[in-house]
Design a protein around this motif. Structure first.
Motif, PDB file in Angstrom:
ATOM      1  N   TYR B 232       0.826  -1.202   0.000  1.00 23.98           N
ATOM      2  CA  TYR B 232       0.000   0.000   0.000  1.00 23.98           C
ATOM      3  C   TYR B 232       0.862   1.254   0.000  1.00 23.98           C
ATOM      4  N   ALA B 233       2.181   1.054   0.037  1.00 24.06           N
ATOM      5  CA  ALA B 233       3.132   2.156  -0.057  1.00 24.06           C
ATOM      6  C   ALA B 233       2.848   3.264   0.948  1.00 24.06           C
ATOM      7  N   VAL B 234       2.458   2.853   2.138  1.00 20.94           N
ATOM      8  CA  VAL B 234       2.242   3.834   3.180  1.00 20.94           C
ATOM      9  C   VAL B 234       2.336   3.127   4.527  1.00 20.94           C
ATOM     10  N   ALA B 235       2.919   3.814   5.506  1.00 18.76           N
ATOM     11  CA  ALA B 235       2.976   3.254   6.852  1.00 18.76           C
ATOM     12  C   ALA B 235       2.489   4.300   7.827  1.00 18.76           C
ATOM     13  N   TYR B 236       1.588   3.913   8.712  1.00 19.64           N
ATOM     14  CA  TYR B 236       1.113   4.825   9.741  1.00 19.64           C
ATOM     15  C   TYR B 236       0.650   3.993  10.925  1.00 19.64           C
ATOM     16  N   THR B 237       0.328   4.679  12.006  1.00 16.85           N
ATOM     17  CA  THR B 237       0.052   3.972  13.257  1.00 16.85           C
ATOM     18  C   THR B 237      -1.105   2.986  13.140  1.00 16.85           C
ATOM     19  N   ASP B 238      -2.146   3.378  12.445  1.00 16.54           N
ATOM     20  CA  ASP B 238      -3.345   2.557  12.428  1.00 16.54           C
ATOM     21  C   ASP B 238      -3.371   1.495  11.345  1.00 16.54           C
ATOM     22  N   VAL B 239      -2.232   1.200  10.763  1.00 16.70           N
ATOM     23  CA  VAL B 239      -2.182   0.155   9.741  1.00 16.70           C
ATOM     24  C   VAL B 239      -2.807  -1.131  10.282  1.00 16.70           C
ATOM     25  N   ALA B 240      -3.718  -1.703   9.514  1.00 18.86           N
ATOM     26  CA  ALA B 240      -4.308  -3.007   9.846  1.00 18.86           C
ATOM     27  C   ALA B 240      -4.966  -3.044  11.219  1.00 18.86           C
ATOM     28  N   VAL B 241      -5.503  -1.923  11.649  1.00 14.92           N
ATOM     29  CA  VAL B 241      -6.115  -1.916  12.979  1.00 14.92           C
ATOM     30  C   VAL B 241      -7.357  -2.819  12.980  1.00 14.92           C
ATOM     31  N   GLY B 242      -7.492  -3.642  13.987  1.00 12.52           N
ATOM     32  CA  GLY B 242      -8.630  -4.565  14.061  1.00 12.52           C
ATOM     33  C   GLY B 242      -8.519  -5.796  13.188  1.00 12.52           C
ATOM     34  N   PHE B 243      -7.406  -5.893  12.460  1.00 11.97           N
ATOM     35  CA  PHE B 243      -7.260  -6.999  11.509  1.00 11.97           C
ATOM     36  C   PHE B 243      -7.147  -8.347  12.221  1.00 11.97           C
ATOM     37  N   GLU B 244      -6.721  -8.325  13.500  1.00 15.18           N
ATOM     38  CA  GLU B 244      -6.565  -9.593  14.214  1.00 15.18           C
ATOM     39  C   GLU B 244      -7.872 -10.379  14.255  1.00 15.18           C
ATOM     40  N   LEU B 245      -8.973  -9.657  14.301  1.00 12.57           N
ATOM     41  CA  LEU B 245     -10.243 -10.374  14.367  1.00 12.57           C
ATOM     42  C   LEU B 245     -10.573 -11.029  13.029  1.00 12.57           C
ATOM     43  N   ASP B 246     -10.211 -10.363  11.921  1.00  9.40           N
ATOM     44  CA  ASP B 246     -10.381 -10.991  10.611  1.00  9.40           C
ATOM     45  C   ASP B 246      -9.568 -12.270  10.541  1.00  9.40           C
ATOM     46  N   VAL B 247      -8.374 -12.200  11.113  1.00  7.37           N
ATOM     47  CA  VAL B 247      -7.480 -13.351  11.052  1.00  7.37           C
ATOM     48  C   VAL B 247      -8.065 -14.519  11.838  1.00  7.37           C
ATOM     49  N   VAL B 248      -8.536 -14.225  13.044  1.00 10.06           N
ATOM     50  CA  VAL B 248      -9.168 -15.282  13.842  1.00 10.06           C
ATOM     51  C   VAL B 248     -10.402 -15.805  13.103  1.00 10.06           C
ATOM     52  N   ALA B 249     -11.156 -14.880  12.520  1.00 12.85           N
ATOM     53  CA  ALA B 249     -12.366 -15.287  11.805  1.00 12.85           C
ATOM     54  C   ALA B 249     -12.017 -16.220  10.653  1.00 12.85           C
ATOM     55  N   ALA B 250     -10.958 -15.903   9.918  1.00 12.10           N
ATOM     56  CA  ALA B 250     -10.562 -16.760   8.797  1.00 12.10           C
ATOM     57  C   ALA B 250     -10.267 -18.169   9.308  1.00 12.10           C
ATOM     58  N   CYS B 251      -9.567 -18.263  10.424  1.00 13.15           N
ATOM     59  CA  CYS B 251      -9.251 -19.577  10.998  1.00 13.15           C
ATOM     60  C   CYS B 251     -10.528 -20.321  11.362  1.00 13.15           C
ATOM     61  N   VAL B 252     -11.416 -19.598  12.035  1.00 13.51           N
ATOM     62  CA  VAL B 252     -12.628 -20.252  12.520  1.00 13.51           C
ATOM     63  C   VAL B 252     -13.490 -20.729  11.358  1.00 13.51           C
ATOM     64  N   ILE B 253     -13.616 -19.861  10.345  1.00 12.33           N
ATOM     65  CA  ILE B 253     -14.385 -20.268   9.172  1.00 12.33           C
ATOM     66  C   ILE B 253     -13.720 -21.481   8.534  1.00 12.33           C
ATOM     67  N   GLY B 254     -12.397 -21.525   8.600  1.00 13.13           N
ATOM     68  CA  GLY B 254     -11.665 -22.642   8.015  1.00 13.13           C
ATOM     69  C   GLY B 254     -11.676 -23.903   8.861  1.00 13.13           C
ATOM     70  N   GLY B 255     -12.443 -23.902   9.928  1.00 15.87           N
ATOM     71  CA  GLY B 255     -12.591 -25.138  10.691  1.00 15.87           C
ATOM     72  C   GLY B 255     -11.525 -25.367  11.737  1.00 15.87           C
ATOM     73  N   VAL B 256     -10.715 -24.365  12.025  1.00 15.88           N
ATOM     74  CA  VAL B 256      -9.729 -24.519  13.098  1.00 15.88           C
ATOM     75  C   VAL B 256     -10.494 -24.404  14.417  1.00 15.88           C
ATOM     76  N   LEU B 273      -9.613 -17.242   2.082  1.00 14.24           N
ATOM     77  CA  LEU B 273     -10.123 -16.929   0.743  1.00 14.24           C
ATOM     78  C   LEU B 273     -11.605 -16.581   0.789  1.00 14.24           C
ATOM     79  N   PHE B 274     -12.323 -17.283   1.640  1.00 11.49           N
ATOM     80  CA  PHE B 274     -13.756 -17.036   1.766  1.00 11.49           C
ATOM     81  C   PHE B 274     -14.002 -15.571   2.143  1.00 11.49           C
ATOM     82  N   LEU B 275     -13.291 -15.125   3.174  1.00  9.44           N
ATOM     83  CA  LEU B 275     -13.427 -13.719   3.577  1.00  9.44           C
ATOM     84  C   LEU B 275     -12.948 -12.794   2.467  1.00  9.44           C
ATOM     85  N   GLY B 276     -11.838 -13.199   1.821  1.00 10.58           N
ATOM     86  CA  GLY B 276     -11.287 -12.376   0.743  1.00 10.58           C
ATOM     87  C   GLY B 276     -12.280 -12.198  -0.393  1.00 10.58           C
ATOM     88  N   VAL B 277     -12.935 -13.293  -0.771  1.00  9.78           N
ATOM     89  CA  VAL B 277     -13.895 -13.211  -1.872  1.00  9.78           C
ATOM     90  C   VAL B 277     -15.055 -12.300  -1.481  1.00  9.78           C
TER      91      VAL B 277
END
Ligand SMILES: Nc1ncnc2c1ncn2[C@@H]1O[C@H](COP(=O)(O)OP(=O)(O)OP(=O)(O)O)[C@@H](O)[C@H]1O
Ligand SMILES: Nc1ncnc2c1ncn2[C@@H]1O[C@H](COP(=O)(O)OP(=O)(O)OP(=O)(O)O)[C@@H](O)[C@H]1O
Ligand SMILES: [Mg+2]
Ligand SMILES: [Mg+2]
Lengths: 516, 326, 335, 308
Positions: B232-256, B273-277
């Motif tokens: 994204y050619a940019v760095a700032y404090t709030d990069v990817a804020v809240g993304f951890e929940l997407d990550v956990v969600a991806a795992c959970v959707i994936g049956g982990v 991929l499901f979330l990505g789509v």
């Protein structure tokens, strides 16, 4: 004192013309909070010989096994392998030193496959350091064949019954190049044919020159396969020697420390009218068509091999699981029990087998454990009244002769037997009509055991009906007015107290003789 | 069970295909190979993080600090790049991964040696790591013109029709698959989550295994720190804020399974991929972006509900007659 | 052995050590000390700190979060968690806004807020107790769902124009500098303290958190208790939604963003074990005060919020880690 | 020595280049006025609750003036009213507050002018007409919504230009990037993207460049020269506009100072001096506009990219 030094001499003396011990323990001690499990223990294991380790429940046998396999660290003493002192800081180090064990509880992974359970922790690798699944599968098949287990190595463990799981545990112990094999009650969960195969296996291991430590409560098998014996009592070694030199009676005497008859003081009580009648209780996978009745003041024994489904049935009766079919009558009234709360309401209570998980709430104080199912009586309009709670708890724990320093002590700090007393007190405080005791003396010491038994007869005499699930034949024979035997989830036999022999129980439980 | 696991992934794959087909049926071109590749590329970072998170969750822990770790490593490499454009990108990637490993190790040590519950540890480090981003950057942004061309070019460089970012994701998928399937550590991770008590009996150190899972998750988060910032050619404090929940969600959707011991690489990849789509399809399908949150929430609930049904422990099988039916 | 002695029961005392000894080693005392230290530090560092009105304003930093934290604390003690609480605020506030547009007055608005909270709690409770989903993922899901619905309803709009009488909850003062919100907070603190520590229900919460299997085997209706806790958490989120909406006088879907983690932090800092089974309401109250004072004190020094959160994150790990580190150093091995 | 006049510059969130630049302007004004202390503060993320906490702590410190760029025009009103009750001068700037919550508002430019500028920037590059899409910030930010409204009012002047979509990047780089990808996907014939937000415009330019659409899609809108320098160089953006945030911070400080000192009163028609910028004249809503947005393109970007 004298016993001790005699025994020590017996351990240290090499067998007539035998080799030196592979493994020797000396001065081993181990304490847990409130329990001294082992004290100054000696043990020697010889190549090509089977040493039987015997002792009552809680004598410290399994604790010794855990020390030998690096799961516990001893507080004192030394372990020598081929004369050189060794330490086993982890389970892996013991395995690597050639000490392997089949533990009493099956400690395996339900979600992993059989192959993986056999090799986890010491899997063969290929030349890139990666796991060699092909070799693992081949070797797993070979080992399973060797012990005569017909198990698909690719299924997950969850799909296996208790006996098959036990076979996997045995296969796991054999999957390492071991010099010392420890077997902690390996036949407890096996059927007769599997036991025979295990004996043959032990013979083969002996022939291979392995040193075997064999723990068992069954004297017939001890005399069948052991060369030497060591007896533990209350965490201490009291005697060791050659099996050929002793009789069964002598071993029992050494084990218990007094004559056996006094253990089970079942008093005769007047047996009253029927209080509970179960008709056709069934469950899709656990048990089928269980029917029986129970009368006032009666102690009804439930015998069976481990895994026969007694606990499962009792839990269904107590409302933990739902039966698919069947009816219960209490007195004359048909009732439906859909939850433990309802069972308690009907005066049926259950002292579970798994004390740690289902019985005691270990971090909470004794008083809160005891009053939990009786809170309705100790509280006012839903608000707690501490004074009432303490009074109730004291009434029942003192009656059971609980040994504790205070009622606000966490239950987890008590010894196993005292924890069991708290659980029993909890249920008696509800003033039940029927109490189901599932392996009530499992893992508790001799003294507490006697106290529990005495108390059971007292309760029966007072008119309480008792169902006692037990896998200990002496306990069943000593305590029960009537015995029901279960096998593979079904009723196998029912015997009155008179004329009942251990023989008859074993036959019915294993499925040879067909009685009643 | 194994066939069953496969079928769970098959189910998810099917759902994914159905979703793509649905979008395609209304909006020509979504399922075109080029666009699917773009969606994959866009999901790469989520996928990499989900794989790290999967390892942690399989040991019965959770790592809520991944997004903050990503932000901190990303900001660090951006600052270094801005200050010393001469430092080669490879060195920066190594720095990002190394720093990520370190941050993961900090979590892991607290869990291992001090036995503090993972959720508490990573809740704490989540705020600490992100605070440090603010402190080291002084709250300033690092913009594209401050970054060297090589720094921003790498992830979008196309090799064999796919951007390097996608290739990196594929490589990570492969490596994690090898780790889980073919290394003792991978098996230990599964074992520790499945039955920590039994793991001790097999000679596996529960604490160390958890530590390693955190370290790997941290390292992957560090890698993503570079990838995110350069992409994204940019760095700032709030990069990817809240993304951890997407990550956990991806795992959970994936049956982990959040209870540990259960999970597959394929599942986590499909979950991501499901979330990505969904994320990519909504703008294309012209569905108001306001619907996105609710849709992914509903997807998570449905996915865990399905998994929970499958996982529900049945009674023991004692009856001979029931043995084969089961 | 016991057979011989069994005839003469021996007396077991109720309590071993006095309560004092226990209290002196407690988490609450530690927090109290931390709180006092921060209070003193704040008074020394900023001349503005010790003013009744300023302290009164500072209470708004934590009152709404703490109301929810009480219920979440009980939920965590029982071994579950609810991460959707902030999203419930958003949804409750949104529905209050909708009601407002349809001409609802203050009582109806409050009713709508509380009911929405209850309903959301019911959904969470159903997912966890009926469908058996792990609460952490179920409520991550509903967190997106509830806030997502707010976004669907509101989009880029906002609701405002709440009636003047509605402003009472978030902006009114009961007496002098004591705001109504502070009163609600105090009443709820006492109510939750009594509920958790003085009733059968509270006892069952602890039992479930320590061992839910044994609880079930003891006749505790585990699922019902958990359902009640989810309902209670939903309801408290509804109460907080009323207060916050009243305080802001407007509703946007991003309202209370990120509060769930702050609330969990507050609960854990309050000494509630995240693994369930232990903790007290007093601890949560103290943690709320400590966090409120830290943010306010640092705010007076114009320290950016993110640096404050570093401070709180470090406090969270530190208070748990330091005693363990000391023990580790002393015994040379892990606990 | 008198106590300094303390003016708090409350921004939407810390760590945003635009506001950092405004702070520099404020410091410049403070230096010029002498004996003025600037408190530059704001929440970490763009929430109203965070701003309220900040306002409360400013009230507690008894600052002389609060100048706020609000995350929510209504939610901060009660807190600001409390500030005014305690004798604090309250003005809003950049992103406004509802009239009852401030004494006056200083727009960086007039909303009409901005709305007209952003569409003109796109249209100037499309003499034949074409499709344009809008990439906005969060759905809740006041000014973007007003500017888009103003833009729509003058769409009649550009009959060949069609606005095909408005999407929201939430002022998050990754979301804006993804939304842009979605636009490119959905509208193959898209000619321009208007992003009236400094975060969105950078992400959009990046996405357009990554999609290989430079020359086909022109990204324009409001952006910071320092952040847009790369995009102008690559051709992804032909031109864009912004008012000068340094000037805005400067002017805001000047006004806050004069109001706090009682040199001026905020009432309709009042003229309040803004130092080197000139004078702000309040309209009936007590609002004033600072200046016309300034357009940046390849010819002047070099000069400004290091300024802000
Ligand atoms: N982890 C532990 N914590 C506390 N006490 C323990 C622990 N493990 C064993 N004990 C106690 O140590 C004593 C010895 O237990 P051990 O399991 O060795 O007995 P055992 O001889 O194997 O009995 P059994 O025949 O029932 O298997 C018992 O009193 C038991 O309660
Ligand atoms: N299939 C199995 N898988 C894992 N563990 C088992 C299995 N069956 C039994 N066990 C364990 O073995 C121990 C004894 O089991 P179980 O309760 O079945 O024995 P039991 O009480 O002797 O027999 P019954 O089933 O008749 O009550 C328990 O610790 C139980 O958890
Ligand atoms: Mg044993
Ligand atoms: Mg049993």
């Amino acid at each position: 004192m004298n016993d001790q030094s005699l025994a020590r001499a017996a351990v240290l003396r090499p067998p007539a013309a035998g080799p030196n011990p592979v493994l020797r323990l000396s001065g081993i001690g181990k304490s847990f909070p409130g329990v001294r499990a082992l004290q100054d223990v000696e043990l020697a294991l010889y190549p090509g010989q089977v040493t039987a380790l015997i002792g009552e429940n809680g004598a410290g046998k399994s604790t010794l096994v855990k020390i030998l396999t690096g799961i516990y660290q001893p507080d004192a003493g030394r372990i020598e392998l081929d004369g050189a002192p060794v330490r086993f800081p982890t389970a892996l180090s013991a395995t690597q030193a050639g000490v392997t064990a089949i533990h009493q509880e099956t400690v395996l992974f339900d979600d992993l496959t059989v192959v993986e359970n056999i090799f986890l922790g010491h899997q063969p690798r290929n030349r890139f350091g990666l796991l060699d699944w092909g070799r693992m599968t081949r070797e797993a098949k070979a080992i399973l064949d060797r012990i005569g287990a017909r198990i698909d190595p690719h299924v997950t463990l969850r799909e296996l019954g208790i006996a098959s799981k036990h076979l996997v545990a045995i296969a796991r112990a054999l999957s390492v190049e071991a010099r010392v094999v420890v077997m902690d009650e390996p036949t407890a969960a096996l059927s007769q044919t599997e036991i025979e195969e295990l004996y043959e296996l032990v013979d083969r291991l002996k022939a291979d020159g392995k040193a075997i430590l064999f723990i068992s409560h069954k004297f017939d098998e001890i005399f069948r396969i052991a060369d030497r014996y060591t007896v533990f009592r209350d965490g201490q070694m009291v005697e060791a020697g050659l099996i050929a030199d002793v009789t069964e009676d002598h071993l029992v005497e050494r084990m218990v420390g007094r004559s056996v008859d006094t253990i089970f003081p079942k008093r005769h009580a007047a047996i009253g009218p029927e209080v509970l009648a179960v008709e056709g209780y069934s469950h899709p996978t656990e048990f089928e068509d269980i029917s029986f009745t129970l009368r006032r003041g009666e102690i009804l024994g439930f015998y069976g091999l481990v895994g026969a489904g007694r606990s499962e049935f009792m839990q269904a009766l107590f409302g933990v699981t739902k039966p698919s079919r069947g009816t219960v009558r209490i007195g004359r009234q048909a009732v439906a029990i859909r939850s433990p709360a309802e069972a308690i309401g009907h005066g049926i209570v259950y002292v579970p087998e798994d004390r740690g998980k289902q019985g005691a709430i270990r971090p909470l104080p004794i008083v809160q454990n005891v009053t939990l199912p009786s809170l309705g009586r100790t509280s006012r309009k839903g608000f707690l009244r501490m004074a009432e709670e303490f009074a109730l708890a004291r009434r029942y724990t003192e009656r059971l002769d609980l040994r504790a320093s205070a009622l606000d002590q966490p239950v987890g700090n008590l010894s196993g037997g005292n924890q069991q007393k708290v659980v029993i007190a909890k249920w008696l405080a509800t003033q039940p009509r029927v109490i189901i005791l599932d392996e009530p003396t499992k893992g508790i010491d001799v003294g507490s055991k006697a106290a529990v038994h005495e108390f059971m007869s007292e309760l029966a005499a007072e008119g309480l009906s008792v169902i006692m699930v037990s896998s200990e034949i002496p306990e069943i024979l000593g305590m029960s007015d009537r015995v029901i035997v279960m096998r593979e989830g079904r009723l196998a036999a029912e015997f009155p107290r008179e004329g009942l022999t251990p023989e008859m129980l074993v036959r019915a439980a294993a499925g040879y003789g067909r009685a009643a | 069970m194994s066939t069953f696991l496969k079928s769970r992934e098959a189910m998810l794959a099917l759902a994914l295909v159905a979703l793509v087909a649905l979008v395609e049926s209304r909006f020509r071109g979504f399922a075109a190979p080029g666009n699917l590749a773009a969606v994959f590329n866009d999901t790469s970072v989520l996928m990499i993080l989900a794989l790290g998170q999967m390892l942690v969750i399989m040991t019965k822990c959770i790592d809520l600090s991944v997004a903050a770790n990503l932000a901190l490593t990303g900001m660090t490499v951006a600052l270094v790049n801005a200050a010393a454009p001469g430092v080669p990108v490879v060195a920066l990637i190594a720095l990002a991964v190394g720093l990520g490993l370190l941050l993961g190790a900090f979590n892991g040590l607290l869990v291992w040696l001090l036995d503090i519950p993972p959720i508490v540890v990573t809740l704490g480090t989540l705020t600490i790591y992100r605070g440090v981003v603010f402190v080291i950057s002084g709250g300033e942004w690092i913009n594209s013109f401050e970054m060297s061309p090589a720094f921003t070019a790498l992830p979008r460089m196309v090799i064999l029709g796919l951007p390097v970012l996608s290739w990196i994701a594929l490589l990570v998928v492969l490596l994690v698959a090898v780790l889980v399937r073919l290394t003792p550590l991978g098996r230990a991770i599964l074992a520790v989550g499945g039955n920590a008590h039994a793991a001790v009996y097999t000679g596996i150190s529960v604490g160390f295994t958890r530590f390693m899972a955190f370290v790997i998750s941290g390292g992957l988060a560090g890698l993503c720190g570079y990838l995110w910032v350069s992409r994204y050619a940019v760095a700032y404090t709030d990069v990817a804020v809240g993304f951890e929940l997407d990550v956990v969600a991806a795992c959970v959707i994936g049956g982990v399974s959040i209870a540990g011991g259960i999970g597959t690489v394929g599942g986590a990849v499909l979950g991501a991929l499901f979330l990505g789509v969904i994320k990519n399809a909504l703008p294309v399908a012209g569905i108001s972006p306001f619907w996105q949150l609710a849709i992914s929430g509903a997807a998570i609930i449905v996915a865990v509900a399905l998994n929970a049904r499958a996982e529900r422990t049945k009674g023991r099988i004692i009856l001979k007659s029931a043995e084969h039916a089961a | 052995m016991s057979l011989a002695e069994g005839t003469r029961p021996r007396h077991i005392p109720d309590r071993l050590s006095g309560r004092m000894g226990h209290a002196l080693r407690s988490w609450e005392l530690l927090l109290l000390l931390v709180g006092v230290a921060i209070f003193v530090a704040n008074s020394l560092l900023s001349p503005y700190f010790l003013s009744p009105w300023n302290l009164s304003d500072a209470t708004f930093n934590f009152t709404e979060k703490a109301m929810i934290a009480f219920a979440v604390a009980m939920l965590i003690i029982a071994g579950e968690i609810d991460l959707s609480v902030a999203a419930i605020i958003a949804l409750a506030s949104t529905l209050m806004g909708l009601a407002l547009q349809h001409g609802a007055g203050t009582p109806v608005l409050v009713g709508v807020g509380l009911l929405t909270g209850l309903l959301c709690g019911l959904v969470n409770g159903t997912l966890v107790t009926r469908l058996g989903l792990p609460s952490i993922v179920a409520t991550i899901g509903t967190m997106s769902l509830y806030r997502g619905i707010s976004y669907i309803v509101l989009g880029d709009e906002a609701f405002n124009g709440y009636p003047a009488s509605f402003a009472l909850f978030g902006q009114g003062y009961a007496w002098w500098v004591i705001s109504w919100e502070l009163v609600i907070f105090a009443v709820l603190a006492v109510a939750f303290g009594v509920l958790l520590h003085r009733t059968n229900f509270g006892r069952q919460v602890y039992v479930i958190g320590n061992n839910d299997t044994a609880a079930a085997f003891s006749g505790v209706r585990v699922q019902r208790v958990k359902m009640i806790l989810f309902l209670l958490t939903g309801l408290m989120s509804g109460v907080a939604a009323v207060c916050l909406t009243s305080r802001l006088g407007s509703t946007r879907p991003s309202i209370a963003q990120g509060w769930e983690l702050e609330i969990v932090t507050m609960v854990v800092l309050g000494g509630v074990s995240i693994l369930g089974g232990s903790g007290s309401i007093l601890g949560v109250v103290l943690a709320a005060l400590v966090m409120g004072m830290v943010t306010f004190g640092l705010g007076l020094l114009n320290v950016p919020g993110i640096v404050m959160s570093v401070f709180i994150g470090a406090l969270l790990i530190g208070v748990i880690a330091i005693p363990r580190l000391i023990r580790l150093a002393r015994t040379g091995r892990a606990a | 020595q008198d106590d300094p006049v303390r003016i708090a510059l409350v921004v939407k969130s810390l760590g945003n280049g635009f506001f950092e630049a405004a702070n520099r302007g404020a410091e410049e004004a403070a230096a010029e006025l002498g004996n003025v202390e600037i408190i530059y503060t704001g929440p970490t993320s763009t929430t109203a609750e965070g701003q309220i906490e900040v306002i409360n702590s400013l009230i507690a410190q008894g600052v002389d003036a609060i100048a706020i760029s609000a995350n929510d025009p209504d939610a901060v009103v009660p807190a600001l009213q409390k500030a005014m009750q305690r004798g604090i001068t309250v003005i809003s700037w950049d992103s406004g507050v509802a009239p009852e919550g401030r004494q006056m508002h200083l727009s960086p430019s007039s909303n009409e002018l901005i709305g007209q500028t952003i569409i003109k920037l796109a249209a100037d590059q499309l003499p034949e007409g074409g499709q344009v899409a809008v990439l906005s910030a969060t759905s809740t930010s006041t000014n973007q919504n007003i500017w888009i409204e103003e833009m729509n009012k003058v769409m009649g002047d550009y009959p060949n230009i069609e606005v095909v979509a408005t999407v929201y990047g939430d002022d998050l780089a990754d979301k804006s990037y993804r939304e842009t990808q979605g636009l490119i996907q959905t509208y193959p014939d898209l000619d321009a993207i208007i992003a009236p937000t400094s975060v969105g415009i950078v992400a959009a330019a990046q996405a357009v460049a990554d999609a290989g659409k430079i020359g086909q899609i022109n990204v324009t809108g409001l952006g910071l020269p320092s952040e847009m320098a790369g995009a102008v160089e690559s051709g992804a953006s032909k031109s864009f506009a912004i008012w000068n945030p340094v000037d805005l911070g400067y002017a805001t400080t000047m006004i806050a100072y004069h109001l706090a000192q009682g040199d001026a009163t905020a009432e309709p028609g009042a003229a309040i001096p803004m130092g080197r910028i000139g004078t702000a004249t309040l309209d009936d809503n007590n609002e004033a506009a600072m200046a016309v947005p300034f357009t940046y393109d390849a010819s002047n970007i070099e000069e400004f990219k290091s300024v802000f």
